[in-house]
Scaffold this active site. Structure first.
Site: not given
Length: 333
Positions: A8-9, A11, A49, A106, A191, A244, A254, A256
C-alpha cells in the site's frame, strides 16, 4: 538485515516506508498503479500522496505483489481497511511463509465486525500470534517531515513486538510495545468516528469546550467498548488511545476531521465523498462500530450520532441536541 514489504503506497504506507528505511530496514513498497511505482523508483517521490518526501535509496517500488512479497522478513499491510480482505485474498498464496504480518490499518470490517488483525489471520490462514499492529498519533505528513513522534507496536508475544519495533525505530520515530492488540485496534478505529464528530463541531463554529467534551466522552465510549471486548483499560490512556485521538481529532491534517468539518459546514455526504482524495476510514467503520457496540450492549452516543448523520438523514445540529438532552448520569458510567 531486515527486509520489509509494505503493501500500500498511500500516505501512511509511504511515510512508514520512509520510517523503516531510516531505521535501517530494506523496503519494497507495493503500489496499485505501475506508474506510481515507476515514479517512486525514478524520481524517489510519491507524487500523488507525499510529493515533498524524498525517499531513501533503500526503498524500491513495484506494482507486482508477488515481487514485493518475495523474501520479505516482515509484511506490512497499509491498504484501506474495508479493502483488506479482497487484497489479502489475492496475495494469500504469495505471502512469505512464517513472516509476521503487520497492520497499519484502523477500522472494523463491515458485515463481520472483525478487527483488522482478525481479518488478516482469517484470510491469510495464520495464527493471531503472527500478527502485529502499529498505531498511535501518526499523521503521515508530519512523519514525512521527520517530526518527532511515537507509536505503539501491539502483538501477543514479546518477540514479535520487539522485531517490529526494531524495524521501525528511527531517530524521529519511537515505537513502544504493548501486548493489548484488542485495545490498540479498538482505539484506532473509534477515534476516527470521534474525529468526524469533532470536525462537524468545528464546521458548526463550536469552540474548545465542545472539542474537549467530545474528546473526553469519546474516549469514554472507546474504553467502554474495549472493556466489553477484553481490552486493557490502560491502553486507552496511552499513545494508541488518548494520544491518537488527540492528534486525529485536533488536526486539520486528519482526513476524518476534514470530512467532518465539511459536513458541519453544510455539505452533503455525497458532496464530501466526491471531493475526498483519500479515504476517511471513520465513514465506513462507523456503521460496523455501532453494530459491534450494540451486539455487546455498550452505549456509544457520539458514535450513534455520527452514524445518524451519515446514514439516517440527521443534520449535525440534531446530533448536538440529542447529545445535550440525554438523561444525566455519573461521569464514570
Amino acid at each position: 538485515m531486515t527486509s520489509a514489504a509494505i503493501m500500500g503506497a498511500g500516505s501512511w504506507g509511504t511515510a512508514f516506508a520512509a520510517v523503516m528505511a531510516d531505521a535501517g530496514t530494506d523496503v519494497t513498497l507495493w503500489a496499485r498503479r505501475a506508474e506510481a511505482a515507476d515514479a517512486i523508483n525514478t524520481e524517489r517521490r510519491n507524487v500523488a500522496y507525499l510529493p515533498e518526501l524524498q525517499l531513501a535509496e533503500r526503498i524500491s517500488a513495484t506494482a507486482d505483489a508477488a515481487q514485493a512479497l518475495e523474501g520479505a522478513d516482515l509484511v506490512v499491510l497499509a491498504v484501506p481497511s474495508q479493502s483488506l480482505r479482497g487484497n489479502l485474498e489475492q496475495w494469500r498464496d504469495v505471502l512469505p511463509q512464517g513472516a509476521p504480518l503487520v497492520s497499519l490499518m484502523k477500522g472494523i470490517e463491515l458485515g463481520t465486525h472483525l478487527r483488522m488483525s482478525q481479518v488478516i489471520a482469517e484470510v491469510a490462514g495464520v495464527p493471531l500470534a503472527q500478527v502485529a499492529v502499529v498505531s498511535g498519533p501518526n499523521l503521515a505528513k508530519e512523519i514525512a517531515q521527520k517530526q518527532p513522534a511515537a507509536a505503539v507496536v501491539a502483538a501477543p508475544h514479546h518477540g514479535l513486538r520487539a522485531k517490529v519495533a526494531e524495524a521501525c525505530a528511527a531517530p524521529y520515530f519511537r515505537p513502544y510495545t504493548n501486548a493489548d492488540v484488542v485495545g490498540t485496534e479498538i482505539a484506532g478505529a473509534v477515534k476516527n468516528v470521534i474525529a468526524l464528530a469533532v470536525g462537524m463541531a468545528h464546521g458548526l463554529g463550536l469552540g474548545e469546550n465542545t472539542t474537549a467534551t467530545l474528546l473526553t466522552r469519546g474516549l469514554a465510549e472507546t474504553a467502554r467498548l474495549g472493556a466489553a471486548l477484553g481490552a486493557d483499560p490502560q491502553t486507552f490512556l496511552g499513545l494508541a488511545g488518548v494520544g491518537d485521538m488527540a492528534a486525529t481529532c485536533s488536526s486539520r491534517l486528519s482526513r476524518n476531521h476534514a470530512f467532518g468539518l465539511a459536513l458541519g459546514e453544510g455539505q452533503t455526504l455525497e458532496e464530501v465523498t466526491a471531493q475526498a482524495s483519500q479515504t476517511a476510514e471513520g465513514v465506513k467503520s462507523c456503521r460496523s462500530i455501532v453494530e459491534l457496540a450494540r451486539s455487546v450492549d455498550v452505549d456509544m452516543p457520539i458514535c450513534d450520532g455520527v452514524h445518524a448523520i451519515l446514514y439516517e438523514g440527521w443534520g449535525p445540529q440534531e446530533m448536538v441536541r440529542a447529545l445535550m438532552s440525554r438523561s444525566r448520569k455519573s461521569e464514570r458510567v
